[in-house]
Design an enzyme around this catalytic site. Sequence first.
Site, short mmCIF file in Angstrom:
data_model
loop_
_atom_site.label_atom_id
_atom_site.label_comp_id
_atom_site.label_asym_id
_atom_site.label_seq_id
_atom_site.Cartn_x
_atom_site.Cartn_y
_atom_site.Cartn_z
N GLU A 260 28.55 39.26 -4.48
CA GLU A 260 29.70 38.78 -3.72
C GLU A 260 30.38 37.61 -4.41
O GLU A 260 31.60 37.52 -4.42
CB GLU A 260 29.27 38.37 -2.29
CG GLU A 260 28.71 39.52 -1.45
CD GLU A 260 29.75 40.57 -1.05
OE1 GLU A 260 30.93 40.41 -1.39
OE2 GLU A 260 29.35 41.56 -0.40
N GLU A 529 40.06 49.51 1.50
CA GLU A 529 39.91 50.68 0.61
C GLU A 529 41.02 51.73 0.72
O GLU A 529 41.49 52.25 -0.29
CB GLU A 529 38.53 51.33 0.82
CG GLU A 529 37.36 50.50 0.31
CD GLU A 529 36.98 49.35 1.23
OE1 GLU A 529 37.43 49.35 2.40
OE2 GLU A 529 36.26 48.43 0.80
C1 DMJ Z 1 34.98 43.94 -0.78
O1 DMJ Z 1 34.23 42.81 -0.91
C2 DMJ Z 1 34.92 44.80 -2.00
O2 DMJ Z 1 35.99 45.68 -2.00
C3 DMJ Z 1 33.64 45.55 -2.11
O3 DMJ Z 1 33.63 46.42 -3.19
C4 DMJ Z 1 33.39 46.35 -0.86
N1 DMJ Z 1 33.49 45.54 0.32
C5 DMJ Z 1 34.60 44.66 0.47
C6 DMJ Z 1 35.83 45.26 1.12
O4 DMJ Z 1 35.62 46.23 2.03
#
Ligand code: DMJ
Length: 629
Positions: A260, A529
């Site tokens: 993260e 997404e």
């Molecule tokens: C983000 O932190 C990134 O896109 C990760 O790859 C997946 N989760 C979140 C968004 O949904």
Amino acid sequence: KKWKQLSRLQRSVILFLFAFLAVCGVISYTSMGEPWKSVTNKSLDDQRTEPEIPGLKLANPAVLPAPQKADANLGNYPELSPQKLPKPPYVRRGPSNLQIKPSRRDVRLKTRHDSSRVVEEVVQADKEEKTEKSVISWRGAVIEPDQSTEPPSIKIKEPEKPSSVEAEDQKEPVPINERQMAVIEAFRHAWKGYKDFAWGHDELKPLSKSYSEWFGLGLTLIDALDTMWILGLKEEFEEARKWVANDLVFDKNVDVNLFESTIRILGGLLSTYHLSGDSLFLEKAKDIGNRLMPAFKTPSKIPYSDVNIGRGTAHPPRWTSDSTVAEVTSIQLEFRELSRLTGDEKFQKAVDEVMKHVHTLSGKNDGLVPMFINTNSGQFTHLGVYTLGARADSYYEYLLKQWIQGGKKENELLEDYMRAIEGVKKHLLQRSQPKKLTFVGELAHGHFSAKMDHLVCFLPGTLALGAHNGLTADHMKLAEALIETCYQMYAQVETGLSPEIVHFNLHAQKGHKDVEIKPADRHNLLRPETVESLFYMYRFTGDKKYQDWGWEILQNFNKYTRVPTGGYTSINNVQNPSNPEPRDKMESFFLGETLKYMFLLFSDDIDLINLDKYVFNTEAHPLPIWVPA
Ligand code: DMJ
């Protein structure tokens, strides 16, 4: 006396010789020039960021020179047009070969008056921040004060002959359209909440008008930096930049999640550095990059999930020595770029080793990977479960994107990606009833489940990106089918917003839609997404329906998640328009990703983050492609 004794001829010869020697002396003195100046005039930034290992050969050689060295090295890279620098004093823009063009709107608005105002602000800022060697003005005009004695209003000079990148600036500006304005308005509203109630903290809690901390590193602010740049939010950007300069401290006794913090913080800083050319962001990126390195000190070199960035220690979660596969394989774009910029190979070496190791591992199913990997043995664990959703998603995304980043030369990455997509087709694709939507389900020990996370909606965009980069047209066909499904995950729901997880109906039942939602899955976290994939689909097809779908989604975010006093909130129930049950949290990716992709989706300017020059990390932070197309 002796002089007088000499003949007239002898005196003339001597005088001639003296005169000759004097002239030679002056000439040789002036031709020496002021050699020290070539050193001292060079900005400290330039000197500081010379690679520490000059002969460094990266495992994947960086074909693109690191930006600080670009001016000196361009001769070796004919595909990059050198920026002809005006004679000093000059204002150096951000790295010319990497920089996106200022938005057309900026070009249009760039008046002499604006320029001098910007410079005055910059000079003022420089006074305030004495520790910084160079200061940054809007969209990358860097002033190195020691290089100029001229009054600010005449400091900004464009290079006499623009490079090809800059020549594009001369095209007719593409004005910002109404939908983009709506995104800017939404961003400003979200930012107002963050600024009023959560400034410098990780996440806004818009209902309780407070904040929550995850790492205590101003996560939302950092995640949003490059969005502000792209949206042209100058004042907000400069204010946030000041916070980064004065208040962002990584020397803290705090555990952060490696993945993260890499995708949001390191990625955000690197991308902002590239867009702005401001070395502050690179310095911060180096700092956090170094502090994350202890995570790789494991028996298998598969990194631990957590690092204490103050103490330099790392560990797995308390209950296991496993790491998540998506997490250890989705930090590569960022660490590889950090090596390229710093010349320090250790970052790239560490993450390349992970990829090479995973490439050789058994336990895959036609290229599909399990969700966990053990940091001691280096083996996959919990075998037999395969998903493109949580814990595996960005493994697939980063196979393709690393291949693109590195100039499409790293064949193992491409092989693994192609094999995995074949695995998806073979094991995970099904069609729903009644609308026959193509979706990606999950496989658990041979049993197919018609469950699809919203997270999987990154896939159409990634497939389209692959097809754009020369992979089979089948991938584009699949992308078209899947983005329709992702849109339906919004359209078939009462609020017009997708839940976190859906289950598709495999058999037609009277009165039933394709999408079913379980009570535990009906929350929406403002995730990006689908909008991300809509952006790619619109860029590559020009089909306006993708913009229209995105527009619907934005309106529904405004309708159900907007908090009047500032900010947006995730909600608990996408099926209840009269009470979507606000959760009181605005995730940093709403500003870092969702609104950025919205803005780009509504733009008709393919040079606004040109996809042949940039590759987005999984948190929507654009990083340069080392060998731009
Ligand atoms: C983000 O932190 C990134 O896109 C990760 O790859 C997946 N989760 C979140 C968004 O949904």
